[in-house]
Design a protein around this motif. Structure first.
Motif, mmCIF file in Angstrom:
data_model
loop_
_atom_site.group_PDB
_atom_site.id
_atom_site.type_symbol
_atom_site.label_atom_id
_atom_site.label_comp_id
_atom_site.label_asym_id
_atom_site.label_seq_id
_atom_site.Cartn_x
_atom_site.Cartn_y
_atom_site.Cartn_z
ATOM 1 N N PHE A 227 0.843 -1.193 0.000
ATOM 2 C CA PHE A 227 0.000 0.000 0.000
ATOM 3 C C PHE A 227 0.878 1.244 0.000
ATOM 4 N N ILE A 228 0.439 2.259 -0.724
ATOM 5 C CA ILE A 228 1.121 3.551 -0.694
ATOM 6 C C ILE A 228 0.072 4.644 -0.505
ATOM 7 N N ASP A 229 0.487 5.729 0.121
ATOM 8 C CA ASP A 229 -0.408 6.861 0.359
ATOM 9 C C ASP A 229 -0.152 7.911 -0.717
ATOM 10 N N LEU A 230 -1.131 8.097 -1.586
ATOM 11 C CA LEU A 230 -1.001 9.056 -2.679
ATOM 12 C C LEU A 230 -1.683 10.382 -2.377
ATOM 13 N N SER A 231 -2.381 10.472 -1.251
ATOM 14 C CA SER A 231 -3.237 11.632 -1.001
ATOM 15 C C SER A 231 -2.590 12.731 -0.158
ATOM 16 N N GLY A 232 -1.479 12.463 0.493
ATOM 17 C CA GLY A 232 -0.846 13.464 1.328
ATOM 18 C C GLY A 232 -1.334 13.421 2.772
ATOM 19 N N ASP A 233 -0.649 14.159 3.620
ATOM 20 C CA ASP A 233 -0.939 14.163 5.053
ATOM 21 C C ASP A 233 -1.959 15.256 5.391
ATOM 22 N N PHE A 234 -2.987 14.875 6.160
ATOM 23 C CA PHE A 234 -4.059 15.826 6.505
ATOM 24 C C PHE A 234 -3.502 17.049 7.220
ATOM 25 N N ASP B 214 0.412 10.451 -11.814
ATOM 26 C CA ASP B 214 1.866 10.613 -11.825
ATOM 27 C C ASP B 214 2.568 9.281 -11.608
ATOM 28 N N LEU B 215 1.992 8.420 -10.762
ATOM 29 C CA LEU B 215 2.568 7.100 -10.507
ATOM 30 C C LEU B 215 2.656 6.295 -11.798
#
Length: 211
Positions: free
Chosen positions: A22-29, A63-64
């Motif tokens: 799993f990767i986080d593509l959304s950024g940190d809140f 982008d990925l």
């Protein structure tokens, strides 16, 4: 961690079951909230922060795919094509696996229920065992009498030849898959995790990355 972890599969799940990462593509809140606060001079509504995260996730997803194609020379697949949707590539009910990119011997896949903040990804072979089996059967079709005369099994010989060729191709696949996963870790060192079970995921060891 998430409310349920997707589990990706392969076209030959009885012979190869991929690891799901799993990767986080959304950024940190908090980081996005802080940036927007500086821009607007006051703290923004949570809805605006989540909207920004969604937009960042969509951009990160595109982008990925482009980066995999550029960095590794992969061919991109049309995600909205009717030809790109495979139920056997995911264990999720009523979802489908999607092929994002294709290398020489691999597919990089995700699934239709993917969330940008917990984006599932796996690397699987782009070849099927049945292809090797069909080729071996065709090549040995004239040898049945030879095997029968000696009391040997032609079917077993066909399986053995197919397995030998499959194993050889899998060694090359594993090298290619390792490069894909190493590249993903290089891009997402702090947000890449591995599936530990149906409800948990945890940090990955870059030295033990494997398809």
């Amino acid at each position: 961690m998430g409310a349920g972890n997707p589990k990706l599969s392969s076209f030959d799940s009885d012979k190869f079951e991929p690891n799901t990462y799993f990767i986080d593509l959304s950024g940190d809140f908090d980081e996005i909230n802080e940036r927007l606060t500086e821009e607007f001079g006051k703290e923004p509504d949570e809805d605006l922060v989540y909207q920004e995260m969604a937009e960042l996730g969509e951009f990160g997803f595109e982008d990925l795919i482009e980066s995999l194609a550029s960095e590794l020379g992969h061919k991109t697949w049309e995600l909205r094509s009717r030809a790109n949707g495979f139920g056997e590539l995911t264990c999720a009910f009523r979802e489908e696996g999607l092929i994002m990119t294709e290398g020489e011997r691999c597919y990089v896949i995700t699934e239709t229920s993917s969330e940008y903040s917990h984006f599932p990804i796996a690397v699987i072979p782009n070849f099927k065992f049945e292809t090797f089996l069909d080729d071996a059967e065709w090549e040995m079709q004239d040898k049945r009498d030879w095997y029968d005369a000696r009391g040997k099994s032609l079917a077993a010989a066909i399986d053995k030849l197919a397995e030998k060729r499959w194993d050889k191709e899998m060694k090359l696949f594993n090298r290619e898959a390792a490069r894909v996963l190493e590249t993903l870790y290089k891009w997402y060192p702090s947000s890449m995790s591995g599936r530990c079970g149906a409800w948990t995921s945890g940090p990955v060891d870059p030295k033990q990355l494997a398809a």
